[in-house]
Design a protein around this motif. Structure first.
Motif, short mmCIF file in Angstrom:
data_model
loop_
_atom_site.label_atom_id
_atom_site.label_comp_id
_atom_site.label_asym_id
_atom_site.label_seq_id
_atom_site.Cartn_x
_atom_site.Cartn_y
_atom_site.Cartn_z
N GLU A 102 115.39 -23.36 67.38
CA GLU A 102 114.94 -24.44 65.77
C GLU A 102 115.99 -24.68 65.06
OE1 GLU A 102 114.17 -19.91 62.83
OE2 GLU A 102 114.34 -22.06 61.29
N CYS A 112 117.33 -24.88 62.00
CA CYS A 112 117.90 -24.43 61.49
C CYS A 112 119.42 -23.39 61.74
CB CYS A 112 117.05 -23.83 60.28
SG CYS A 112 115.98 -24.09 59.56
N CYS A 156 111.06 -24.74 56.54
CA CYS A 156 112.88 -25.15 56.65
C CYS A 156 113.40 -25.99 57.81
CB CYS A 156 113.59 -23.16 56.91
SG CYS A 156 112.64 -23.18 59.13
N CYS A 157 112.46 -26.46 58.43
CA CYS A 157 113.35 -27.14 59.31
C CYS A 157 113.32 -28.89 58.69
CB CYS A 157 113.68 -27.59 60.72
SG CYS A 157 113.91 -25.83 61.74
ZN LIG Z 1 113.55 -23.81 60.28
#
Ligand SMILES: [Zn+2]
Length: 783
Positions: free
Chosen positions: A345, A347, A414-415
């Motif tokens: 991921e 993030c 989120c990313c």
């Molecule tokens: Zn993320």
């Protein structure tokens, strides 16, 4: 708003509002080096500058009034523009705004961009208006479901204030990670103050800090730990930073109170209990602890951040520097079995880079930047398309996988948020300094012009495609000045010259240190020879990945928009795996012949935006391959058939998959075993979810622990109870797969699945809806 005398005065008046009894500002005792402020650094043309520009265009394409849609509504103000789609419309609104504020502040702090500064200023002015309408410091956009209706998420905060705290692991009183979102907004306001020097930010930020402190301060420790069980980003970091900016001990008390003991205490005792934990939930807590160490000088807060960084980078990270599979940590040193479509991921890497900067500032050793360079180049640069500025969530490392990019207005994962920040700060970690030394940590083309230090230096290089860099002194102070150039771990025999004469630098902590009275026109040339290296994969040393200098190499498996149907490539070599690769002419390009005689072309992984790639390769000796070939081909084909039959899969006990499948359960519990999350139902308890189904006969495959394979449970699909299941031969290690035939012909594309525990607990790891037989080829490109 650009820095002006007027805004400086406004800042001063904000500070004057503070209580008189503040302690002295904390001393940053532990930080030995600081990054050169990005306002003294300009990126020169390079892939990093391209990424920065694409990101700037995206930041300007976003409308803060749309990002603030729910904020207006929460305050009872008319919202001038519609809400965006994707996660912005799913209860978590505000997280994108927070990242956007930070990203804009980074751009303004770097280049002084007036257009971005004006947009940022408008957002802050609106936030001030919204906050004033609330009147209690609140300024948020999260929502929550109550009695079947979507309502303002402020209700969650007010419930928590009264000690009403409920969390099933991923939510807080039914709200989707409201404290995670709160942290992003708090951090964005801090950055708007510190980096963009916008005078509006500080009062809004202090209002926010005060509102949430008022909610959390009355809670006792047990209540607090219950709150912290839900994902809360780096709330401890923003309070530590608020303390650093103001000296008000109230914020320090908050930063220390926001200590999630279940995770941080084992790390402080140097225990790796990360397996099964949601990875990106943990990293910001550790960053917060690192910041707390810096603002208090308490050495106890150093242990966990250092230990965690060492464990994650050395025992839980893939070759591109990223970590996590389906967002979770697995068992340490067991990555070979976790090379899937859902690795790394973005993030997590964004956060690990932040943590690295803290640890480096305490101990300026070049090896910290070996990691930073690895992850910046091979993961962060891979996760943003330089043409559209859009982002990848997971960086899939499975053979033949392709990258799935966000859309500008309907993703807001989120990313996407952390991506906006990552690509706004390529200038912020190249140059570092202490009182005597200027450090060059990243070979990114740039100009440093630092009037206070009387220093101007340019860095020219075509890295990472060639191993040479030139530093040209444009201006230097009279006194001797040390220039410390990082010698990357991947460069075996670096060579330095000063004005074309061989230099004899002092070698210290991974740096070549040249100390002298520099003059304008002095030229330092650095040669960092790049070579191919092979890297065994933790968990299976015969699986290797390749690098060329700092670049991870990938074999080209064809265009992203075409189906990948081949067998994943293996390599047969009599000696070292690097012997399989031969130069192919272009920069960073190599060729090889796969074990099935297929021609392979290797290129740098990061720039394969529109290609399917292979990064990890099983390797065999010639004798080993003779025995393994038939089984290898069969195993690959079975895996491909399984993928072809699968219409949907839910990984239980994981936040995103459960949300994606409308998971509902009154009492079930998230448990972890053997590095995987699961849901446990006690007798009589049930859970329901929705899985996609294709027309025709279907099978529901349920994954349980091998020792639980005989346990009976009640399963129904669309109200029809399923008959007895049958255990699938083989299976994955500790786990057993049970197949349940599903009746009906799947007229609807979605099926509701209900599982009820009977006499025994039922512990389920994943459920997979499949066609009963294998289609000839994939019905659609799914990933
Ligand atoms: Zn993320």
């Amino acid at each position: 708003m650009l820095l002006s005398r007027r805004s400086l005065l406004a800042s001063a008046s904000v500070v004057a509002l503070a209580p008189a009894a503040w302690a002295e500002l904390p001393v940053m005792r532990s930080r030995r080096v600081e990054p050169v402020p990005a306002r003294y650094v300009r990126l020169k043309p390079s892939p990093f500058a391209d990424a920065f520009e694409a990101n700037r265009r995206y930041l300007l394409a976003l409308d803060p009034e749309r990002l603030l849609h729910n904020f207006y509504q929460s305050a009872g103000l008319p919202a001038p523009k519609p809400v965006y789609g994707g996660w912005e419309a799913m209860g978590i609104a505000g997280h994108s705004l927070g990242h956007w504020l930070t990203a804009c502040a980074l751009v303004v702090g770097n280049t002084g961009d007036r257009e971005v500064a004006a947009r940022l200023d408008h957002a802050l002015a609106e936030m001030a208006r919204i906050q004033a309408a609330h009147g209690d410091g609140y300024c948020g956009g999260t929502t929550v479901e109550r009695d079947g209706r979507t309502v303002d998420g402020k209700v969650v905060f007010e419930e928590v204030r009264r000690g009403d705290i409920r969390t099933g692991g991923f939510d807080l009183n039914g709200g989707w990670v409201p404290l995670y979102t709160w942290h992003k907004v708090h951090a964005g306001l801090i950055d708007a103050h510190v980096l963009a020097r916008n005078a509006r930010a500080m009062p809004i930020m202090l209002g926010l800090a005060g509102y949430l402190a008022g909610v959390l301060e009355p809670l006792d420790d047990a209540q607090m730990q219950r709150v912290l069980h839900a994902e809360h980003g780096g709330l401890n970091e923003t309070y530590a930073e608020t303390y650093a900016l103001t000296g008000d001990p109230r914020w320090l008390r908050m930063a220390e109170k926001i200590r999630h003991k279940a995770v941080l205490d084992p790390l402080a005792a140097r225990q790796d209990r990360l397996a099964g934990l949601h990875a990106n939930t943990q990293i910001p807590k550790v960053i917060g602890l690192a910041r707390l160490h810096e603002v208090t000088g308490n050495p106890a807060h150093m242990v966990a951040p250092r230990f965690f960084h060492e464990r994650v980078t050395q025992h839980h990270s893939y070759i591109i520097g990223g970590n996590s599979e389906r967002e979770h940590f697995g068992q340490p040193d067991q990555l070979a079995g976790r090379i899937t479509e859902a690795t790394c991921e973005a993030c997590n890497s964004y956060n690990m880079m932040k943590l690295t900067r803290h640890l480096y500032s305490w101990q300026p050793d070049a090896r910290w930047f070996d990691f930073y360079e690895q992850v910046q180049l091979n993961h962060i640069m891979a996760h943003q398309r330089p043409d559209t500025g859009q982002f990848v969530y997971f960086m899939p490392l499975a053979v033949g996988a392709r990258r799935v990019f966000s859309s500008p207005e309907d993703s807001f994962w989120c990313c996407v948020g952390s991506g906006m920040e990552s690509h706004a700060k390529h200038a912020d970690s190249i140059w570092w300094s202490d009182a005597r030394t200027l450090y060059v940590n990243l070979f990114i083309p740039s100009e440093l012009d630092w009037p206070e230090r009387g220093l101007a230096v340019t860095l020219d290089t075509a890295m990472p495609l060639e191993g040479r860099a030139t530093l040209t002194v444009k201006r230097a102070p009279r006194a001797a000045q040390a220039l410390a150039i990082r010698l990357p771990g991947w460069a075996k025999a670096p060579v330095l010259t000063v004005n074309d004469v061989a230099a004899r630098p002092v070698l210290r902590d991974g740096y070549a240190v040249l100390e002298r009275r520099w003059r304008a026109g002095d030229v330092v040339k650095v040669t960092l020879p790049m070579a191919v290296a092979s890297h065994p994969t933790p968990g299976d040393a015969s699986m290797v990945a390749f690098t060329y200098g700092p670049l991870v190499l990938a074999a080209d498996m064809g265009p992203a928009d075409a189906q990948f149907e081949g067998v994943g490539p293996a390599l047969v070599t009599a000696s070292a795996a690097t012997g399989a690769l031969a130069p192919a002419g272009g920069a960073g390009q190599f060729r090889a012949v796969g074990a099935l005689d297929e021609a392979l072309t290797f290129k740098p992984f990061f720039s394969q935006y529109d290609r399917r790639a292979a990064v990890y390769f099983p390797t065999f000796t010639p004798a080993g391959w003779a025995g393994a070939r038939a089984g290898y081909v069969q195993a690959q084909e079975e895996a491909r058939t399984l993928a072809r039959r699968t219409s949907d899969i839910i990984h239980l006990g994981e936040m995103q998959p459960e949300r994606d499948h409308q998971f509902r359960s009154e009492h079930s519990e998230v448990v972890n075993w053997s590095g995987r999350s699961a849901r446990r139902l006690r007798p009589g308890e049930s859970m329901r979810m929705v899985l996609a189904r294709r027309p025709g006969a279907a099978v529901l495959r349920v994954l349980v622990a091998r020792g639980d394979a005989d346990r009976k449970m009640g399963i129904s699909v669309d109200g029809q109870p399923l008959g007895a299941g049958q255990q699938v031969k083989g299976g994955e290690g500790h786990f057993a797969a049970i197949d349940y035939p599903v009746s009906g012909n799947g007229a609807k594309p979605q099926a509701e699945v209900v599982v009820t525990a009977l006499q025994d607990d039922a512990v389920l790891y994943e459920m997979r809806m499949m066609t009963a037989s294998s289609p000839a080829r994939d019905p659609a490109v799914q990933s």
